[in-house]
Design an enzyme around this catalytic site. Structure first.
Site, mmCIF file in Angstrom:
data_model
loop_
_atom_site.group_PDB
_atom_site.id
_atom_site.type_symbol
_atom_site.label_atom_id
_atom_site.label_comp_id
_atom_site.label_asym_id
_atom_site.label_seq_id
_atom_site.Cartn_x
_atom_site.Cartn_y
_atom_site.Cartn_z
ATOM 1 N N GLY A 192 0.849 -1.205 0.000
ATOM 2 C CA GLY A 192 0.000 0.000 0.000
ATOM 3 C C GLY A 192 0.873 1.239 0.000
ATOM 4 N N GLY B 144 -0.403 4.769 -0.561
ATOM 5 C CA GLY B 144 -1.553 5.191 0.246
ATOM 6 C C GLY B 144 -1.180 6.208 1.306
ATOM 7 C CG ASP C 141 -0.118 0.548 -4.096
ATOM 8 O OD1 ASP C 141 -1.215 0.033 -4.439
ATOM 9 O OD2 ASP C 141 -0.048 1.445 -3.242
ATOM 10 C CD GLN D 51 -0.266 -8.322 0.128
ATOM 11 O OE1 GLN D 51 -0.280 -7.948 1.296
ATOM 12 N NE2 GLN D 51 -0.441 -7.482 -0.880
ATOM 13 C CB VAL E 105 -1.299 -1.602 9.147
ATOM 14 C CG1 VAL E 105 -2.047 -0.285 9.375
ATOM 15 C CG2 VAL E 105 0.030 -1.600 9.907
ATOM 16 N N GLY E 106 -3.620 -3.287 7.663
ATOM 17 C CA GLY E 106 -4.865 -3.249 6.878
ATOM 18 C C GLY E 106 -6.017 -3.923 7.605
ATOM 19 C CG ASP F 72 -6.770 0.010 19.061
ATOM 20 O OD1 ASP F 72 -7.678 0.702 18.601
ATOM 21 O OD2 ASP F 72 -6.234 -0.922 18.428
ATOM 22 N NE ARG G 8 -6.917 5.942 17.594
ATOM 23 C CZ ARG G 8 -7.426 5.314 16.563
ATOM 24 N NH1 ARG G 8 -8.008 4.119 16.728
ATOM 25 N NH2 ARG G 8 -7.386 5.840 15.359
ATOM 26 C CG HIS H 100 -7.824 -2.257 15.236
ATOM 27 N ND1 HIS H 100 -7.643 -1.165 16.057
ATOM 28 C CD2 HIS H 100 -7.947 -1.752 13.982
ATOM 29 C CE1 HIS H 100 -7.657 -0.058 15.338
ATOM 30 N NE2 HIS H 100 -7.847 -0.389 14.077
HETATM 31 P P1 NAD Z 1 -5.315 4.213 1.340
HETATM 32 O O1 NAD Z 1 -6.531 3.942 0.558
HETATM 33 O O2 NAD Z 1 -4.806 5.610 1.446
HETATM 34 O O3 NAD Z 1 -4.120 3.328 0.784
HETATM 35 C C1 NAD Z 1 -4.266 1.970 0.594
HETATM 36 C C2 NAD Z 1 -3.230 1.551 -0.417
HETATM 37 O O4 NAD Z 1 -3.244 0.130 -0.494
HETATM 38 C C3 NAD Z 1 -3.476 2.090 -1.824
HETATM 39 O O5 NAD Z 1 -2.269 2.624 -2.327
HETATM 40 C C4 NAD Z 1 -3.906 0.857 -2.607
HETATM 41 O O6 NAD Z 1 -3.568 0.930 -3.989
HETATM 42 C C5 NAD Z 1 -3.095 -0.201 -1.868
HETATM 43 N N1 NAD Z 1 -3.547 -1.588 -2.075
HETATM 44 C C6 NAD Z 1 -4.788 -2.056 -2.216
HETATM 45 N N2 NAD Z 1 -4.767 -3.387 -2.453
HETATM 46 C C7 NAD Z 1 -3.465 -3.764 -2.418
HETATM 47 C C8 NAD Z 1 -2.785 -4.984 -2.595
HETATM 48 N N3 NAD Z 1 -3.442 -6.119 -2.880
HETATM 49 N N4 NAD Z 1 -1.445 -4.989 -2.495
HETATM 50 C C9 NAD Z 1 -0.754 -3.877 -2.245
HETATM 51 N N5 NAD Z 1 -1.338 -2.661 -2.076
HETATM 52 C C10 NAD Z 1 -2.670 -2.627 -2.170
HETATM 53 O O7 NAD Z 1 -5.534 3.573 2.801
HETATM 54 P P2 NAD Z 1 -4.792 3.906 4.161
HETATM 55 O O8 NAD Z 1 -5.465 5.051 4.812
HETATM 56 O O9 NAD Z 1 -3.331 3.952 3.942
HETATM 57 O O10 NAD Z 1 -5.210 2.613 5.032
HETATM 58 C C11 NAD Z 1 -4.750 1.333 4.701
HETATM 59 C C12 NAD Z 1 -5.394 0.300 5.622
HETATM 60 O O11 NAD Z 1 -4.969 0.477 6.976
HETATM 61 C C13 NAD Z 1 -6.926 0.328 5.656
HETATM 62 O O12 NAD Z 1 -7.435 -0.989 5.641
HETATM 63 C C14 NAD Z 1 -7.230 0.995 6.985
HETATM 64 O O13 NAD Z 1 -8.496 0.665 7.479
HETATM 65 C C15 NAD Z 1 -6.119 0.393 7.831
HETATM 66 N N6 NAD Z 1 -5.806 1.062 9.111
HETATM 67 C C16 NAD Z 1 -5.546 0.266 10.188
HETATM 68 C C17 NAD Z 1 -5.217 0.836 11.412
HETATM 69 C C18 NAD Z 1 -4.941 -0.022 12.618
HETATM 70 O O14 NAD Z 1 -4.835 0.539 13.718
HETATM 71 N N7 NAD Z 1 -4.796 -1.331 12.510
HETATM 72 C C19 NAD Z 1 -5.166 2.224 11.520
HETATM 73 C C20 NAD Z 1 -5.447 3.001 10.401
HETATM 74 C C21 NAD Z 1 -5.782 2.408 9.184
HETATM 75 C C1 LMR Z 2 -8.297 3.361 13.161
HETATM 76 O O1 LMR Z 2 -8.458 2.791 14.234
HETATM 77 O O2 LMR Z 2 -8.137 4.588 13.068
HETATM 78 C C2 LMR Z 2 -8.235 2.546 11.893
HETATM 79 O O3 LMR Z 2 -8.476 1.191 12.151
HETATM 80 C C3 LMR Z 2 -9.117 3.081 10.823
HETATM 81 C C4 LMR Z 2 -10.565 2.800 11.110
HETATM 82 O O4 LMR Z 2 -11.254 2.340 10.203
HETATM 83 O O5 LMR Z 2 -11.026 3.056 12.224
#
Ligand code: NAD
Ligand code: LMR
Length: 331
Positions: free
Chosen positions: A15, A18, A46, A116, A133-134, A163, A166, A191
């Site tokens: 990602g 992103g 990506d 992956q 993270v996703g 979390d 936070r 989460h």
């Molecule tokens: P974003 O949309 O800005 O970026 C996501 C990126 O992932 C994009 O560049 C997209 O092209 C790429 N992508 C999609 N499918 C892919 C694949 N198969 N292989 C490689 N890359 C791929 O999103 P973001 O704001 O960067 O958030 C990414 C993820 O992190 C989301 O799922 C979001 O919910 C999650 N997130 C988790 C936490 C946590 O605490 N665990 C916190 C914040 C966000």
């Molecule tokens: C967060 O906790 O900020 C991330 O997991 C993004 C979300 O969807 O809440």
């Protein structure tokens, strides 16, 4: 080997174009994870439609002239991104929008993590450390691990450090003490909105936090605030958290490689070893110390009936997510 004698750490980030990675990559490059004397080779992954944007990020990393960056690879092929990787941040996936739960993303995102996981298994270093993270991060991690039988289970983790952070920020604000004075905060479970941010063992300057706050504040304000903070950020900012998520990912991986501070622990989601009545294999957040580069679950904490209820409700949610991915053939 570089002039200073340290081999570069191979770090893969999915990602890469992103919003989280736009913060994460630059902090890795500046030495915030592996230290100011450790060079890094960055491997940016990506999807094909976004690989040009990832090239743009690589150009900016190049222009920043980070002394620690020895190379940058940009690719849409997981096998190439994970080649010899020692640390992997699996960020790439869709974020949720307003009104959605993170588990609503399972159908769209779950399918990313099996292939992956397999590519990591087949191409990364055998002691690779993986942070998912996703979202939904815990169950995506479960899916990735299921495709990586040759990598130790506790080298697959999902992020509940945001979390945890936070929680520390909320406590610091409430009690008027700096974040650095707090220790032993624990976030249990998933989460998700039913996570359990638990102050039972937390201390501030060595004194019990639980003695300084009342249960009504914990139940009505603290726990829901932390558990629903992601949704609050989406509501106010219009996009899901990014820089704070990157910062938590940095904290998680740094502590994993360098160790947690003496007398403290952090919250880490990893495949359960059965501790605290959590089904073996479910990826759940528990208190962990990092010792010699390995997460060790803090064992034998006493759990009250009230804590048990909150942990159990959350574990039930993880079981349901596992069933969904089993039924849809993702594991
Ligand atoms: P974003 O949309 O800005 O970026 C996501 C990126 O992932 C994009 O560049 C997209 O092209 C790429 N992508 C999609 N499918 C892919 C694949 N198969 N292989 C490689 N890359 C791929 O999103 P973001 O704001 O960067 O958030 C990414 C993820 O992190 C989301 O799922 C979001 O919910 C999650 N997130 C988790 C936490 C946590 O605490 N665990 C916190 C914040 C966000
Ligand atoms: C967060 O906790 O900020 C991330 O997991 C993004 C979300 O969807 O809440």
């Amino acid at each position: 080997m570089t002039a200073e004698g340290k081999n570069p750490v191979n770090v893969a980030v999915s990602g890469a174009s992103g919003q989280i990675s736009y913060s994460l990559l630059f902090r890795i490059a500046s030495g915030d994870v592996f230290g100011k004397d450790t060079p890094v080779h960055l491997r940016l992954l990506d999807i094909p439609q976004a690989v040009s944007a990832a090239q743009g990020v690589a150009m900016e990393l190049f222009d920043a002239a980070f002394p620690l960056v020895t190379g940058i690879t940009v690719t849409d092929k997981a096998e190439e991104a994970f080649e010899d990787a020692q640390a992997v941040f699996l960020v790439g996936s869709k974020p949720r929008g307003k009104g959605e739960e993170r588990s609503d993303l399972l159908a769209a995102n779950g399918k990313i993590f099996g292939p992956q996981g397999k590519a990591i298994n087949d191409h990364a270093a055998k002691d690779v450390r993986v942070l998912v993270v996703g979202n939904p991060a815990n169950t995506n991690c479960l899916i990735a691990k299921a495709s990586a039988p040759d990598i130790p289970a506790n080298h697959f983790t999902a992020m509940t450090r945001l979390d945890h952070n936070r929680s520390l920020a909320q406590l610091s604000d409430k009690l008027g003490a700096p974040v650095k004075d707090f220790a032993k905060m624990t976030v249990w479970g998933n989460h998700s909105a039913t996570q359990f941010p638990d102050v039972t063992y937390a201390t501030v300057n060595g004194e019990s936090v639980a003695d300084k706050v009342d249960e009504k504040w914990l139940a009505d304000e603290f726990r829901p605030r932390v558990a629903k903070r992601g949704a609050e950020i989406i509501e106010v900012r219009g996009k899901s958290s990014a820089a704070s998520a990157a910062s938590a990912a940095i904290d998680h991986m740094r502590d994993w490689f360098a160790g947690t501070p003496e007398g403290d622990w952090v919250s880490v989601s990893l495949p359960s070893d059965g501790s605290y009545g959590i089904d073996e294999g479910l990826v759940a957040s528990v208190p962990c110390r990092s010792v010699n580069g390995e997460w060790e679950v803090v064992k034998d904490l006493e759990i009250s009936d009230a804590q048990r209820k909150l942990i159990d409700a959350n574990v039930e949610e993880l079981r349901n997510e596992k069933k969904i991915v089993e039924d849809s053939g993702l594991i």
